[in-house]
Design a protein around this motif. Structure first.
Motif, PDB file in Angstrom:
ATOM      1  N   ASP A 241       0.811  -1.223   0.000  1.00  0.00           N
ATOM      2  CA  ASP A 241       0.000   0.000   0.000  1.00  0.00           C
ATOM      3  C   ASP A 241       0.845   1.274   0.000  1.00  0.00           C
ATOM      4  OD1 ASP A 241      -2.313  -1.519   0.093  1.00  0.00           O
ATOM      5  OD2 ASP A 241      -2.524  -1.359   2.274  1.00  0.00           O
ATOM      6  N   VAL A 242       1.971   1.234   0.728  1.00  0.00           N
ATOM      7  CA  VAL A 242       2.718   2.466   1.001  1.00  0.00           C
ATOM      8  C   VAL A 242       4.145   2.420   0.451  1.00  0.00           C
ATOM      9  CG1 VAL A 242       3.433   4.104   2.780  1.00  0.00           C
ATOM     10  CG2 VAL A 242       1.392   2.675   3.151  1.00  0.00           C
ATOM     11  N   LEU A 243       4.885   1.411   0.851  1.00  0.00           N
ATOM     12  CA  LEU A 243       6.325   1.416   0.586  1.00  0.00           C
ATOM     13  C   LEU A 243       6.660   1.281  -0.895  1.00  0.00           C
ATOM     14  CD1 LEU A 243       7.498  -0.823   3.582  1.00  0.00           C
ATOM     15  CD2 LEU A 243       7.169   1.663   3.496  1.00  0.00           C
ATOM     16  N   LEU A 244       6.086   0.302  -1.557  1.00  0.00           N
ATOM     17  CA  LEU A 244       6.395   0.119  -2.978  1.00  0.00           C
ATOM     18  C   LEU A 244       5.966   1.317  -3.826  1.00  0.00           C
ATOM     19  CD1 LEU A 244       5.779  -3.639  -3.909  1.00  0.00           C
ATOM     20  CD2 LEU A 244       7.942  -2.391  -3.749  1.00  0.00           C
ATOM     21  N   PRO A 245       4.774   1.886  -3.624  1.00  0.00           N
ATOM     22  CA  PRO A 245       4.410   3.069  -4.420  1.00  0.00           C
ATOM     23  C   PRO A 245       5.357   4.251  -4.215  1.00  0.00           C
ATOM     24  CG  PRO A 245       2.445   2.093  -3.438  1.00  0.00           C
ATOM     25  CD  PRO A 245       3.619   1.394  -2.825  1.00  0.00           C
ATOM     26  N   ILE A 246       5.774   4.509  -2.958  1.00  0.00           N
ATOM     27  CA  ILE A 246       6.710   5.606  -2.722  1.00  0.00           C
ATOM     28  C   ILE A 246       8.059   5.282  -3.335  1.00  0.00           C
ATOM     29  CG2 ILE A 246       7.982   6.895  -0.959  1.00  0.00           C
ATOM     30  CD1 ILE A 246       5.560   6.700   0.840  1.00  0.00           C
ATOM     31  N   ASN A 247       8.479   4.025  -3.226  1.00  0.00           N
ATOM     32  CA  ASN A 247       9.773   3.635  -3.780  1.00  0.00           C
ATOM     33  C   ASN A 247       9.779   3.765  -5.304  1.00  0.00           C
ATOM     34  OD1 ASN A 247      12.466   2.603  -3.312  1.00  0.00           O
ATOM     35  ND2 ASN A 247      11.790   0.692  -4.247  1.00  0.00           N
ATOM     36  N   TYR A 248       8.635   3.526  -5.918  1.00  0.00           N
ATOM     37  CA  TYR A 248       8.546   3.691  -7.374  1.00  0.00           C
ATOM     38  C   TYR A 248       8.828   5.143  -7.767  1.00  0.00           C
ATOM     39  CZ  TYR A 248       6.654   3.987 -12.088  1.00  0.00           C
ATOM     40  OH  TYR A 248       6.507   4.229 -13.431  1.00  0.00           O
ATOM     41  N   ILE A 249       8.268   6.080  -7.011  1.00  0.00           N
ATOM     42  CA  ILE A 249       8.535   7.501  -7.285  1.00  0.00           C
ATOM     43  C   ILE A 249      10.011   7.806  -7.037  1.00  0.00           C
ATOM     44  CG2 ILE A 249       7.963   9.879  -6.698  1.00  0.00           C
ATOM     45  CD1 ILE A 249       5.245   8.878  -5.718  1.00  0.00           C
ATOM     46  N   ARG A 250      10.562   7.288  -5.931  1.00  0.00           N
ATOM     47  CA  ARG A 250      11.960   7.554  -5.578  1.00  0.00           C
ATOM     48  C   ARG A 250      12.903   7.191  -6.714  1.00  0.00           C
ATOM     49  NH1 ARG A 250      16.342   4.931  -4.181  1.00  0.00           N
ATOM     50  NH2 ARG A 250      15.296   2.906  -4.279  1.00  0.00           N
ATOM     51  N   LYS A 251      12.589   6.138  -7.439  1.00  0.00           N
ATOM     52  CA  LYS A 251      13.476   5.654  -8.490  1.00  0.00           C
ATOM     53  C   LYS A 251      13.327   6.399  -9.816  1.00  0.00           C
ATOM     54  CE  LYS A 251      12.262   1.302  -8.065  1.00  0.00           C
ATOM     55  NZ  LYS A 251      12.251  -0.175  -8.270  1.00  0.00           N
ATOM     56  N   GLN A 252      12.403   7.353  -9.884  1.00  0.00           N
ATOM     57  CA  GLN A 252      12.171   8.066 -11.143  1.00  0.00           C
ATOM     58  C   GLN A 252      13.295   9.030 -11.491  1.00  0.00           C
ATOM     59  OE1 GLN A 252       9.580   7.097 -13.205  1.00  0.00           O
ATOM     60  NE2 GLN A 252       9.567   5.575 -11.550  1.00  0.00           N
ATOM     61  N   ARG A 253      13.964   9.604 -10.471  1.00  0.00           N
ATOM     62  CA  ARG A 253      15.040  10.562 -10.723  1.00  0.00           C
ATOM     63  C   ARG A 253      16.186  10.323  -9.746  1.00  0.00           C
ATOM     64  NH1 ARG A 253      12.163  10.997 -14.387  1.00  0.00           N
ATOM     65  NH2 ARG A 253      11.141  12.853 -15.283  1.00  0.00           N
ATOM     66  N   LYS A 254      17.399  10.498 -10.228  1.00  0.00           N
ATOM     67  CA  LYS A 254      18.558  10.414  -9.355  1.00  0.00           C
ATOM     68  C   LYS A 254      18.505  11.564  -8.351  1.00  0.00           C
ATOM     69  CE  LYS A 254      21.487   8.192 -12.831  1.00  0.00           C
ATOM     70  NZ  LYS A 254      22.703   8.299 -13.682  1.00  0.00           N
ATOM     71  N   GLY A 255      18.794  11.250  -7.094  1.00  0.00           N
ATOM     72  CA  GLY A 255      18.751  12.272  -6.060  1.00  0.00           C
ATOM     73  C   GLY A 255      17.432  12.364  -5.329  1.00  0.00           C
ATOM     74  N   TYR A 256      16.412  11.643  -5.827  1.00  0.00           N
ATOM     75  CA  TYR A 256      15.121  11.658  -5.144  1.00  0.00           C
ATOM     76  C   TYR A 256      15.201  11.019  -3.759  1.00  0.00           C
ATOM     77  CZ  TYR A 256      11.764  13.492  -8.585  1.00  0.00           C
ATOM     78  OH  TYR A 256      11.023  14.314  -9.418  1.00  0.00           O
ATOM     79  N   ALA A 257      16.223  10.204  -3.504  1.00  0.00           N
ATOM     80  CA  ALA A 257      16.382   9.627  -2.171  1.00  0.00           C
ATOM     81  C   ALA A 257      16.465  10.720  -1.117  1.00  0.00           C
ATOM     82  CB  ALA A 257      17.632   8.751  -2.116  1.00  0.00           C
ATOM     83  N   VAL A 258      16.952  11.896  -1.518  1.00  0.00           N
ATOM     84  CA  VAL A 258      17.033  13.046  -0.610  1.00  0.00           C
ATOM     85  C   VAL A 258      15.821  13.957  -0.779  1.00  0.00           C
ATOM     86  CG1 VAL A 258      18.341  15.129  -0.030  1.00  0.00           C
ATOM     87  CG2 VAL A 258      19.546  12.989  -0.537  1.00  0.00           C
TER      88      VAL A 258
END
Length: 312
Positions: A241-258
């Motif tokens: 519900d939460v983790l995978l959807p957010i992680n998908y966004i995180r991987k869209q651009r380099k630096g999104y981890a921050v």
């Protein structure tokens, strides 16, 4: 490990570096971030590390962030600083951290150069040997220690209390944890560590650095408790519900981890603008809206006053 030689366990807090409209550190916003993490039950504060944009801070800003962290925590939880760069710079930051009253430090990967094991050993030896503060080694990028190097450092320096893994080599992790055991604490430091925690938990990692705790700490806690208590159904629901959807966004651009952390905090009403320093980029409007939708749906299904986890 003795009580004074013990690394933080559980969910580790990594505050951001909030910038005001002039591009300077917003001390009030930083204090609010740290207080929120402590009040939410996180076990420790890791200040001026990756999430705190260590790479983009000057020394004065670095010192300000440490001073705010030490003052706000007021010894309620341990404070660990990030150190790294050249050997000379890392040693200088360790000594500054010691002077400011932090409890320990996390050694970030050295700049650019990929050294041999002997070179990495001497890099860490020089830094750790410069102080009696607790030290945590960080496995990632160009700084991955093999078992003989780790054992050599641990034999010589009791102040090494933890090893944080952001590399993801599970064969190496198993070799290390099964050989070294509880001589150190094992910390999952993979990007968005909740994603890999089900695998890490099974090999001796009892702690992880949580990015979403900056804006959804109750979800991280609910998930961690479910993992520890064997409530696989709830853990899997939160994962999907939460983790995978957010992680998908995180991987869209380099630096999104921050930058995605700041976007989440901004959505939740914290005084943090969606601004990061280069080479990171702010979250794009499309991704920002996607994250906002996920957070709203999460709060509806998993409200902050969620009941205690049970296996029933």
């Amino acid at each position: 490990m003795t009580e004074t030689r013990k690394a933080p366990t559980g969910i580790l807090g990594f505050p951001t570096a909030p910038f005001n409209e002039q591009g300077n550190i917003d001390e009030q916003a930083l204090a609010a971030n740290i207080k929120f993490l402590i009040d939410s039950g996180l076990s420790s504060i890791f200040i001026a590390c990756g999430s705190g944009e260590f790479h983009a801070l000057n020394k004065a800003e670095y010192q300000t962030m440490l001073e705010v962290a030490v003052a706000v925590t007021n010894k309620k939880v341990p404070v660990y600083s990030g150190v790294g760069g050249s050997i000379a710079e890392a040693v200088e930051l360790v000594r500054l951290s010691e002077d400011l009253g932090v409890d320990g430090y996390l050694i970030l990967p050295p700049y650019l150069i990929e050294g041999e094991q002997e070179g990495l050993y001497n890099y860490y030896k020089t830094i750790v040997g410069s102080s009696d503060l607790n030290a945590i080694l960080y496995q990632r990028d160009n700084a991955v220690l093999q078992l003989p190097t780790v054992k050599r450092l641990l034999d010589e320096y009791p102040q090494i209390v933890g090893i944080k893994d952001g590399h993801g080599n599970m064969e190496l992790n198993l070799e290390l944890t099964q050989t070294i055991g509880n001589r150190v604490e094992w910390l999952n430091g993979m990007p968005f560590a909740e994603i890999t925690m089900p695998a890490y938990k099974g090999i001796g990692f009892n702690s992880y650095s949580s990015a979403i705790s900056n804006y959804l700490p109750h979800v991280s806690r609910l998930y961690f408790d479910a993992l520890r208590q064997g409530n696989d159904q709830l853990a899997n629901e939160i994962y999907l519900d939460v983790l995978l959807p957010i992680n998908y966004i995180r991987k869209q651009r380099k630096g999104y981890a921050v930058s995605l952390i700041k976007a989440g905090m901004n959505i939740m009403g914290f005084p943090v603008e969606n601004s990061v320093r280069p080479p990171c980029v702010p979250v794009e409007q499309e991704h920002y809206q996607q994250l906002k939708n996920i957070i709203e749906e999460t709060l509806e299904k998993y409200p902050a006053q969620q009941r205690e986890v049970s296996n029933s």
